[in-house]
Design an enzyme around this catalytic site. Structure first.
Site: not given
Ligand code: PMP
Length: 400
Positions: A186, A214, A246
């Site tokens: 991420s 992602h 996302k």
């Molecule tokens: N996994 C990854 C790799 C993320 O980047 C994120 C959020 N930035 C999450 C899980 C959590 O997802 P959510 O925002 O839907 O809670």
């Protein structure tokens, strides 16, 4: 002793970083947006090009998705007022889970209230203190928290380093082991070497879980994710996790996998059992978004083309951008001060970027974390790049 004094001290300690950054004029977080599309935001009275949105496929405000949400809102109202097992399951929840399973090529799927709780639910339920969970060092914080909560021994290996993964698998020995990786990392935008990771895990009898927050909608010729990108069979990954916040413009998270896995999670995962169901309008929006991705595959190719152009243009201009090969592009700035100065200049010139510094990333690699979406047309992308290059020159981050 005043019983609240420890709390005062703790609050003071916890607030120090925040107060310092406000004093120094470097607080760029929780900026209030008064309007947004996937391509633009109205931030503090300035209309800006959005280079920091997760709406990879530009599906935010898509009419089909908005009308699915409206219809569910009309039919069910705003809330569920119940956990899924008791009174919180509506027809749209079931349809969403079937839709996800079909999209990911699995027998079944289950949704949770957020992506974060999805990771917590899956890892903490599947693993126990008799088992070992093995993570890439750059896995998302929700996976790290999930591993800690599970009570399993928690081993980490150097980012995308297969030799170090082997070392961890050897260390796990005969114990049940789960290898957990992000599909696309991420903060860096690079891709997990999935075929090799799966082969190594299988050599040691370990299971594999991939977080597709992602990579869903982003990787693969039709956006089906990391298995499609590598031409792997859906069965390569045992536990497929994804976020609905996302590329999918809703909120929530899912696990897709075998019917047995999904039934086990539904009846044992505490975040599923003890937390209210997703609002029906959110579930309906998410389900419609999977349909739109399949009906409009040109969004995926468009995104991939734009990401390549954006990355190459910034690299050619002299920026350091790490190993990204996706729409997430870290623009490495060297110091926090330069990262904040770049942010200030870009925002002043109508380009919305976000600075990422320690503790979100290591102290040595502060960055602007840029994100390309297919909603940005070529002119907007060009304008974004021009502003970044001007800011890079003005701060001395790149040469003139
Ligand atoms: N996994 C990854 C790799 C993320 O980047 C994120 C959020 N930035 C999450 C899980 C959590 O997802 P959510 O925002 O839907 O809670």
């Amino acid at each position: 002793m005043n019983p609240t004094s420890f709390l005062d001290d703790r609050i003071d300690f916890l607030g120090e970083r925040y107060r310092d950054s406000v004093t120094e004029g470097n607080y760029f977080y929780e900026t209030e947006l008064t309007g947004q599309t996937a391509a633009t935001v109205d931030a503090e009275g300035t209309d800006s090009i959005m280079l920091s949105s997760y709406s990879y496929l530009g599906l935010l405000r898509h009419p089909t998705i908005d009308s699915a949400a409206h219809a569910a809102l009309e039919h069910y109202g705003t809330g569920t007022h119940g956990v899924r097992l008791l009174s919180g399951t509506t027809t749209v929840h079931r349809l969403l889970e079937e839709r996800i399973a079909a999209f990911k090529g699995t027998e079944a799927a289950v949704v949770f209230s957020t992506g974060y709780t999805t990771n917590v639910a899956a890892v903490s339920t599947l693993m126990s203190r008799h088992s070992v969970v093995i993570c890439d060092k750059l896995n998302h914080a929700s996976i790290v928290d999930a591993c800690r909560l599970s009570g399993a021994e928690f081993l980490r290996y150097a980012h995308n380093d297969l030799e170090d993964l082997r070392r961890a698998l050897v260390q796990a020995g005969d114990r049940p082991a789960l290898v957990v990786v992000d599909g696309v990392f991420s903060m860096d935008g690079d891709i997990v070497p999935l075929p090799e990771t799966v082969a190594l895990a299988r050599e040691f009898g370990a299971a594999v879980m991939v977080d597709e927050a992602h990579s869903l909608g982003v990787l693969g010729a039709t956006g089906h994710g990391v298995e499609e990108h590598f031409g792997l069979d859906p069965s390569a990954v045992d536990v497929k996790m994804g976020s609905l916040s996302k590329a999918i413009p809703a909120s929530g998270g899912y696990i897709a996998g075998s019917r047995g896995l999904i039934d086990a999670l539904k009846h044992n995962a505490r975040p599923y059992i003890f937390s209210s169901a997703l609002p029906p309008a959110v579930a309906a929006a998410a389900a419609a978004a999977f349909d739109v991705i399949e009906a409009e595959p040109e969004r995926v190719t468009d995104l991939q083309r734009k990401a390549v152009w954006f990355r190459n243009t910034l690299r050619d201009a002299g920026f350091r951008t790490g190993d990204s090969s996706t729409p997430i592009l870290p623009l490495l700035c060297g110091t926090d001060a330069l990262t904040f100065e770049m942010t200030r200049l870009c925002r002043k010139n109508g380009v919305y970027v976000t600075p990422v510094v320690f503790p979100a990333v290591q102290k040595t690699v502060p960055r602007l974390r840029l994100v390309v979406t297919s909603a940005l047309d070529d002119a907007a992308l060009r304008r974004g790049v021009d502003v970044l290059i001007d800011a890079g020159r003005a701060t001395g981050l790149i040469g003139r």
